[in-house]
Design an enzyme around this catalytic site. Structure first.
Site, PDB file in Angstrom:
ATOM      1  N   LYS A  68       0.457  14.266   1.031  1.00 51.86           N
ATOM      2  CA  LYS A  68      -0.904  14.563   0.565  1.00 51.86           C
ATOM      3  C   LYS A  68      -1.108  16.068   0.365  1.00 51.86           C
ATOM      4  O   LYS A  68      -2.082  16.489  -0.251  1.00 51.86           O
ATOM      5  CB  LYS A  68      -1.932  14.003   1.544  1.00 51.86           C
ATOM      6  CG  LYS A  68      -1.888  12.460   1.621  1.00 51.86           C
ATOM      7  CD  LYS A  68      -2.866  11.918   2.629  1.00 51.86           C
ATOM      8  CE  LYS A  68      -2.749  10.407   2.798  1.00 51.86           C
ATOM      9  NZ  LYS A  68      -3.272   9.645   1.658  1.00 51.86           N
ATOM     10  N   LYS A  87     -14.770   7.932  -4.189  1.00 50.05           N
ATOM     11  CA  LYS A  87     -16.041   8.217  -3.516  1.00 50.05           C
ATOM     12  C   LYS A  87     -16.569   9.587  -3.925  1.00 50.05           C
ATOM     13  O   LYS A  87     -17.761   9.749  -4.211  1.00 50.05           O
ATOM     14  CB  LYS A  87     -15.843   8.161  -1.992  1.00 50.05           C
ATOM     15  CG  LYS A  87     -15.446   6.801  -1.458  1.00 50.05           C
ATOM     16  CD  LYS A  87     -14.904   6.906  -0.035  1.00 50.05           C
ATOM     17  CE  LYS A  87     -14.214   5.609   0.356  1.00 50.05           C
ATOM     18  NZ  LYS A  87     -13.431   5.740   1.607  1.00 50.05           N
ATOM     19  N   LYS A 140      -8.720  13.485   4.173  1.00 48.60           N
ATOM     20  CA  LYS A 140      -7.790  12.353   4.135  1.00 48.60           C
ATOM     21  C   LYS A 140      -6.843  12.479   5.329  1.00 48.60           C
ATOM     22  O   LYS A 140      -6.863  13.498   6.023  1.00 48.60           O
ATOM     23  CB  LYS A 140      -6.998  12.328   2.832  1.00 48.60           C
ATOM     24  CG  LYS A 140      -6.298  13.649   2.523  1.00 48.60           C
ATOM     25  CD  LYS A 140      -5.647  13.635   1.146  1.00 48.60           C
ATOM     26  CE  LYS A 140      -6.680  13.848   0.059  1.00 48.60           C
ATOM     27  NZ  LYS A 140      -6.904  12.645  -0.720  1.00 48.60           N
ATOM     28  N   ARG A 141      -6.027  11.482   5.546  1.00 43.03           N
ATOM     29  CA  ARG A 141      -5.034  11.563   6.614  1.00 43.03           C
ATOM     30  C   ARG A 141      -4.117  12.765   6.375  1.00 43.03           C
ATOM     31  O   ARG A 141      -3.793  13.092   5.235  1.00 43.03           O
ATOM     32  CB  ARG A 141      -4.242  10.256   6.650  1.00 43.03           C
ATOM     33  CG  ARG A 141      -3.249  10.119   7.768  1.00 43.03           C
ATOM     34  CD  ARG A 141      -2.836   8.660   7.913  1.00 43.03           C
ATOM     35  NE  ARG A 141      -2.430   8.071   6.651  1.00 43.03           N
ATOM     36  CZ  ARG A 141      -1.172   8.034   6.214  1.00 43.03           C
ATOM     37  NH1 ARG A 141      -0.200   8.550   6.932  1.00 43.03           N
ATOM     38  NH2 ARG A 141      -0.874   7.460   5.061  1.00 43.03           N
ATOM     39  N   THR A 182      -8.689   6.251  -2.292  1.00 43.51           N
ATOM     40  CA  THR A 182     -10.060   5.785  -2.558  1.00 43.51           C
ATOM     41  C   THR A 182     -11.053   6.902  -2.282  1.00 43.51           C
ATOM     42  O   THR A 182     -12.176   6.861  -2.771  1.00 43.51           O
ATOM     43  CB  THR A 182     -10.409   4.542  -1.702  1.00 43.51           C
ATOM     44  OG1 THR A 182     -10.086   4.799  -0.329  1.00 43.51           O
ATOM     45  CG2 THR A 182      -9.652   3.321  -2.184  1.00 43.51           C
ATOM     46  N   HIS A 211       0.799  -1.225   0.000  1.00 45.81           N
ATOM     47  CA  HIS A 211       0.000   0.000   0.000  1.00 45.81           C
ATOM     48  C   HIS A 211       0.832   1.275   0.000  1.00 45.81           C
ATOM     49  O   HIS A 211       0.279   2.358   0.194  1.00 45.81           O
ATOM     50  CB  HIS A 211      -0.917   0.033   1.227  1.00 45.81           C
ATOM     51  CG  HIS A 211      -2.094  -0.874   1.139  1.00 45.81           C
ATOM     52  ND1 HIS A 211      -3.255  -0.551   0.469  1.00 45.81           N
ATOM     53  CD2 HIS A 211      -2.287  -2.130   1.634  1.00 45.81           C
ATOM     54  CE1 HIS A 211      -4.117  -1.556   0.556  1.00 45.81           C
ATOM     55  NE2 HIS A 211      -3.552  -2.519   1.260  1.00 45.81           N
TER      56      HIS A 211
END
Length: 826
Positions: free
Chosen positions: A565, A671, A559-560, A667, A367
């Site tokens: 990110k 969504k 998100k985290r 993901t 991952h």
């Protein structure tokens, strides 16, 4: 036969509205001992959940009976996380009972939506990894695939996030305080797990060497099952979660002497293992607990798998025919060694035979492309906690390096790269290497990620084992992430004549393409979006005390919190817009609400600083009358599944802006796009495939490509080049770190400045800033054209079939697990 949305279940056999009403009332009286007049809303939620659980249990028993009777091949999914969220609404939808339940609760004077809000999210996960696992469990049951999920029954989840003076504060996530109606305790399957001790040489009666692991400490693993109902099918699989219990009761003599703490010490230590998801591993004690935790759940799960196998089988060579075990990331990688230990030490199998079985049973999902995120444990820690396993790892490595020598004679440099043991100051066990060597298949989770897995992260493994490294692009369950969380959009989809089984066959939504240019459908589609935005606006007011307009563009980044990110890149864009408005109050920009949701790991100081910076900037902007409400910034606390279920249907713009080559998949992007949000993103992770599916004209792509990032790294990246040559960038970064937004601590945000300049800007925020800001201008321009925006949003919803977890799981079943379906008959 009564049906709903593709259901083939006989609803009358499950429940009519009247049956459900009676069942709810019976549980209220006989299970909870309440009369209706005294019952709280939580009591009614619990009674309703128990009534639904009753209707799941018949199918659970029938499913497991069929699987056992037919001695089927099963998939065993090992994951440290399962971000399940709330279960009631999802179970009702999967059973096709929403109409009956709404009618029953209304007859009882209850509001169905308010009832569902009483449920606490199950605290079994952190982010994408855990939510992916939950989606996979849903798809496995929906596709009638025999499967069992295994994990840990955490007493406390990751943590409950709050903000004090803009800073993240962590509180215990006490989700288990009052239990959950969905669990079934299975004490008869309790397992005993050993740790510590040492290994003694020994021989059996035939003179064969049999090492003995002795003087160990033991704990018990008590299983709790969570039923997983498939959609429009009779199959109900289960998630088995292990709770640790001490083998020692409290010391009555110590207690009677008044030493109450010492009396329960051993008991408390034994039960610490399943206390908290991801204990902080910055300390040696934290690292030890993490390793103990991982081995505990793996050892319990393997013992359970082998118990089930031995019930109907006696030849261990048949194990690979009946059991496929998927390692979700490296956390359960110790399972490779544990199965070898059992086969060699307990079943007295020869090494080669045992290794052949192991490597045909396991598969591994990677991952991450971040080398620092690949788990490694010190050899010294292994020697302390799992001494016998360390011996086995050394032997696996010795034999594996013989393979490497045969492939590349004399190439010690390649051995250093591939060895399961990392040499250096402290020798480390490389868990990802162990998982690769011990598995028959290794997969990445997006086409780009899997390509980089082979070319950048594991090129030598790819050369040694051609074909072992493959791709399985992630997916999401459309039941949870459209049908359940966005009921008004679901109703609109049904109203235009699309076949009613679309939640199970997402390709049906392609029919929406024909509607994308119809003005009336565009208006209906965007009316649903605006209604969802109004709901979220109320949540924002309640949670953050900020009033926002549903007519503004809702720009969402959930998100985290991690540097790669790049939430701080969005922050720089916010400051850019704010600065422009202050210097030109008449500047023509589309009003925006920037919505963040994220938790930072407790020990990740810079991530927590970024949260503090966003909240501090938000406080200033939201209270500045000069900009006339054109910008609002909110950071919703305690991001979780139930909150995501409100944010995702309301999003206009989905921020997927990770540095190219750093995000494995994502993901959340799927969504949001499925619910009609447009993506602004880099060519990273699954964004690449989303772009291919929705079309170049229906997504906003910017920034460096993977190849350009790699070239910058090779040639020597200098973030000061961008800082010195872009006056707007220089100004907003200096402004952020000047103390203007945090006068009580003027240097609070210096760590951000350092990471972006002197620290090297590892994630290329400075390099991508200008392209990002320019791309956001395009977003602004398109949003001014409501018809064009609506068309793009509709096409995003219409073209997301590839990203159903049903497709992902079917590929796993066909190409990795060789797992046939086992439909359960009426």
């Amino acid at each position: 036969m009564s049906t709903t949305k593709g259901s083939t279940i006989n609803l009358s056999s499950l429940a009519s509205s009247q049956d459900l009403q009676q069942s709810i009332q019976q549980h209220l009286r006989y299970t909870l001992a309440h009369a209706p007049k005294q019952a709280t809303l939580r009591d009614w939620w619990l009674s309703t959940s128990l009534a639904i659980r009753d209707r799941i249990m018949d199918s659970l028993v029938a499913t497991q009976d069929a699987h056992n009777e037919n001695n089927v091949r099963r998939l065993y999914y090992l994951s440290m996380e399962y971000l399940m969220g709330r279960m009631l609404r999802n179970n009702v939808h999967n059973l096709g009972l929403e109409a009956a339940v709404c009618e029953a609760t209304q007859a009882l004077g209850l509001n169905w939506d308010e009832l569902c809000e009483q449920e606490v999210d199950m605290g079994l996960g952190n982010g994408g990894l855990g939510r992916l696992a939950a989606c996979f469990l849903d798809s496995l049951a929906t596709l009638d695939l025999p499967a069992v999920g295994y994990g840990i029954y955490y007493e406390f989840g990751l943590f409950k996030q709050d903000f004090e003076n803009g800073k993240q504060v962590e509180h215990p996530d006490t989700w288990t305080t009052f239990g959950t109606p969905w669990e079934v305790v299975r004490p008869e399957y309790t397992q005993t797990v050993q740790f510590y001790g040492h290994v003694e040489a020994g021989y059996d009666d035939c003179g064969n060497y049999r090492p003995r692991w002795v003087d160990t400490k033991s704990v018990l693993g008590v299983p709790f099952d969570i039923p997983i109902a498939g959609y429009a099918t009779k199959t109900v699989n289960f998630l088995r979660l292990w709770s640790s219990r001490s083998t020692e009761d409290f010391d009555l003599d110590e207690f009677n002497r008044g030493d109450y703490v010492e009396a329960v010490r051993e008991k408390a230590i034994g039960e610490t293992i399943s206390k908290v998801l991801y204990p902080n591993d910055k300390t040696e004690n934290g690292k030890e607990l993490r390793l103990v935790q991982q081995y505990f759940f793996v050892a319990c799960s393997l013992a359970d798998i082998l118990r089930r196998f031995e019930r109907n089988n006696s030849d261990w060579h048949d194990l690979p025919k009946l059991a496929a075990i998927q390692l979700n990331d490296t956390h359960p990688a110790i399972a490779v060694v544990e199965l070898m230990r059992i086969l060699v030490d307990e079943k007295h199998m020869g090494w080669d035979d045992a290794w052949s079985i192991v490597t045909r049973v396991f598969a591994y999902t990677n991952h991450t492309l971040l080398p620092e995120a690949l788990e490694k444990w010190s050899v010294a820690l292994f020697a302390k906690v799992l001494p016998r396993h360390l011996q086995i790892i050394f032997e696996i490595n010795r034999r594996f390096l013989d393979e490497v020598e045969a492939k590349w004679p004399g190439r010690d440099d390649i051995k250093v790269v591939l060895s399961l043991i990392e040499e250096g100051g402290d020798k480390m066990v490389r868990m990802a290497h162990l998982a690769v060597v011990g598995s028959h298949t290794v997969n990445g989770v997006a086409e780009l990620h899997s390509r980089l897995l082979k070319s950048d992260l594991f090129p030598e493994f790819d050369a040694l084992y051609p074909g072992k490294l493959t791709n399985k692009t992630n997916g999401i369950t459309p039941r949870r992430w459209l049908y359940s969380c966005n009921p008004e959009l679901s109703k609109l989809i049904d109203s235009v004549g699309i076949e009613s089984d679309w939640p199970k066959n997402l390709e049906r939504l392609r029919a929406l393409e024909a509607k994308a240019e119809e003005a009336s459908f565009q208006q209906q589609f965007m009316a649903v979006k605006r209604a969802n935005k109004a709901v979220l606006a109320e949540v924002i007011k309640q949670e953050c005390g900020v009033e926002v307009s549903p007519d503004a563009l809702f720009d969402v980044q959930i998100k985290r919190l991690h540097e790669y990110k790049r939430q701080h890149l969005t922050l720089l864009h916010i400051l850019t817009l704010y600065h422009r408005l202050l210097n030109d109050p008449q500047a023509d920009i589309v009003p925006r609400v920037f919505i963040f949701g994220a938790k930072a790991a407790p020990g990740y100081a810079l991530a927590k600083t970024i949260i503090h910076a966003i909240n501090s900037v938000a406080n200033v902007i939201n209270n500045d009358a000069r900009i006339d409400g054109k910008l609002k910034v909110v950071f919703l606390p305690n991001y979780r599944v139930s909150l995501a279920s409100k944010i995702i249907p309301a999003a206009d713009l989905s921020e997927q802006i990770s540095t190219a080559g750093k995000e494995a998949s994502g993901t959340g992007n799927m969504k949001l796009s499925l619910n009609g949000a447009l993506t602004i993103g880099t060519l990273d992770g699954a964004n690449v495939e989303i772009k291919e599916e929705v079309g170049d004209d229906n997504i906003f792509i910017f920034g460096l490509t993977v190849e350009e990032v790699q070239r910058l790294d090779r040639e020597g990246y200098n973030p000061y080049h961008y800082y010195d040559n872009d006056a707007e960038l220089k100004n907003v970064l200096d402004w952020l770190c000047s103390g203007y937004f945090c006068p009580e601590d003027p240097h609070a945000f210096e760590p951000i400045r350092h990471s972006l300049l002197a620290g090297g800007d590892h994630f290329k925020v400075m390099a991508d800033y200008r392209a990002y800001v320019d791309c956001q201008r395009q977003v602004d321009a398109v949003y001014r054209n409501p018809s064009r925006w609506a068309q793009m949003a509709i096409l995003n919803t219409a073209r997301m079939a590839k990203f159903s977890s049903d497709r992902t799981i079917q590929e796993y079943a066909d190409e990795i697990w060789s797992l046939p379906a086992c439909p359960i008959q009426e």
